[in-house]
Design an enzyme around this catalytic site. Structure first.
Site, PDB file in Angstrom:
ATOM      1  N   ARG A 139       0.964  -1.361   0.176  1.00  0.00           N
ATOM      2  CA  ARG A 139      -0.059   0.266  -0.049  1.00  0.00           C
ATOM      3  C   ARG A 139       0.964   0.680   0.095  1.00  0.00           C
ATOM      4  O   ARG A 139       0.253   2.793   0.389  1.00  0.00           O
ATOM      5  CB  ARG A 139      -1.104  -0.163   1.083  1.00  0.00           C
ATOM      6  N   LYS A 140       1.953   0.683   0.282  1.00  0.00           N
ATOM      7  CA  LYS A 140       2.858   2.042  -0.117  1.00  0.00           C
ATOM      8  C   LYS A 140       2.898   2.891  -1.351  1.00  0.00           C
ATOM      9  O   LYS A 140       4.038   3.260  -2.169  1.00  0.00           O
ATOM     10  CB  LYS A 140       4.250   1.743   0.201  1.00  0.00           C
TER      11      LYS A 140
END
Length: 293
Positions: A139-140
């Site tokens: 999710r970065k």
């Protein structure tokens, strides 16, 4: 018989994001557009650079120019690999509109294709080491650009991982410290998350992993564990909980092409890495307006 298309994954709101890109790139006057005017022109999209690449981002590219009244004719399928220099597409429309969309479309395509290319390379490398599990992103992602980046991962053939805070419960060290313990954090999350959300818990030791399994976590992320420690923890706990609990092991943190082989072990079910989208090398594209005959 219907044909599956990656574009069909996109939510109803996706086109409004592109409208926002235009608002950012041309907030007032288009001076260059004034110079070239509305003469009708044809432009060739070329895939360049020095590496074999995966094309990803066609729907976004097409929509950029659709919002400007231009037409895009593709000469390569989404997800197809190509060797540079390659004529990828032809765009037709008014000259000022071609130039209005050029930089937005190229920036998006360069990043999306870069992510797809890196994703495919990491997955292919893991498979070559005999890995049979899931290769995933994280999710970065870049704020405001997540949809494009997750799309690139899918086109590249990997799992995009959770899309947002609402699509899976992930409890990391800060959640656990704030709750007091792994067990307490899991109990609180289950109370509100219900049965439909998977629960992924980050741990840093065998004891923490054991506690997370006992408390009912679906996925145990063995964060930053490497080498024999990773193998030992995974094997011991799978043996201990065989037939008693169902769970998956995930390895994450500091995974690169250089150390992928020691992390891509089949005692681990999921290998998640941000290397496929953070600081990824973009693919070089250019859009060249053709001189009329």
């Amino acid at each position: 018989m219907s044909t599956n298309s990656y574009e069909h994954l996109l939510p109803p709101s996706w086109k409004s994001q592109i409208t926002g890109w235009f608002a950012e790139d041309t907030p007032s006057f288009d001076y260059g557009g004034y110079v070239v005017g509305e003469v009708h022109r044809e432009a060739f999209l070329f895939g360049k650079g020095k590496q074999t690449a995966v094309l990803a981002g066609r729907p976004f590219f097409t929509e950029v120019f659709a919002q400007l009244g231009c037409e895009v004719e593709w000469h390569l399928e989404e997800g197809e690999t190509f060797e540079p220099v390659k004529h990828i597409a032809t765009v037709r429309g008014k000259a000022r509109h071609l130039l209005l969309g050029e930089r937005i479309a190229l920036n998006m395509l360069a990043r999306c294709s870069g992510i797809a290319t890196k994703s495919k390379r990491i997955k292919d490398l893991a498979i070559s080491y005999g890995y049979k599990g899931i290769v995933a992103g994280t999710r970065k992602t870049t704020p405001g650009f997540r949809l494009v980046e997750k799309y690139g991962m899918i086109v590249g053939g990997i799992d995009p991982h959770r899309h947002d805070l609402s699509s899976m419960i992930m409890l990391k060290d800060n959640h656990i410290w704030s709750s007091g313990s792994i067990t307490a954090a899991i109990q609180q999350a289950r109370a509100v998350g219900g049965f439909s959300l998977s629960l992924d818990v980050e741990v840093g030791s065998e004891a923490e992993a054991d506690e997370a399994i006992e408390a009912g976590a679906d996925i145990i992320m063995l964060d930053n564990m490497e080498g024999e420690v990773l193998v030992s923890v995974a094997r011991k706990l799978k043996e201990k909980w065989a037939g008693k609990r169902k769970f998956l092991f995930e390895t994450s943190g500091n995974i690169t092409e250089a150390n992928l082989q020691e992390r891509a072990i089949n005692d681990i079910d999921i290998l998640s890495t941000s290397v496929v989208h953070q600081s990824v090398q973009h693919i070089d594209f250019s859009l060249k307006i053709q001189m009329p005959n």
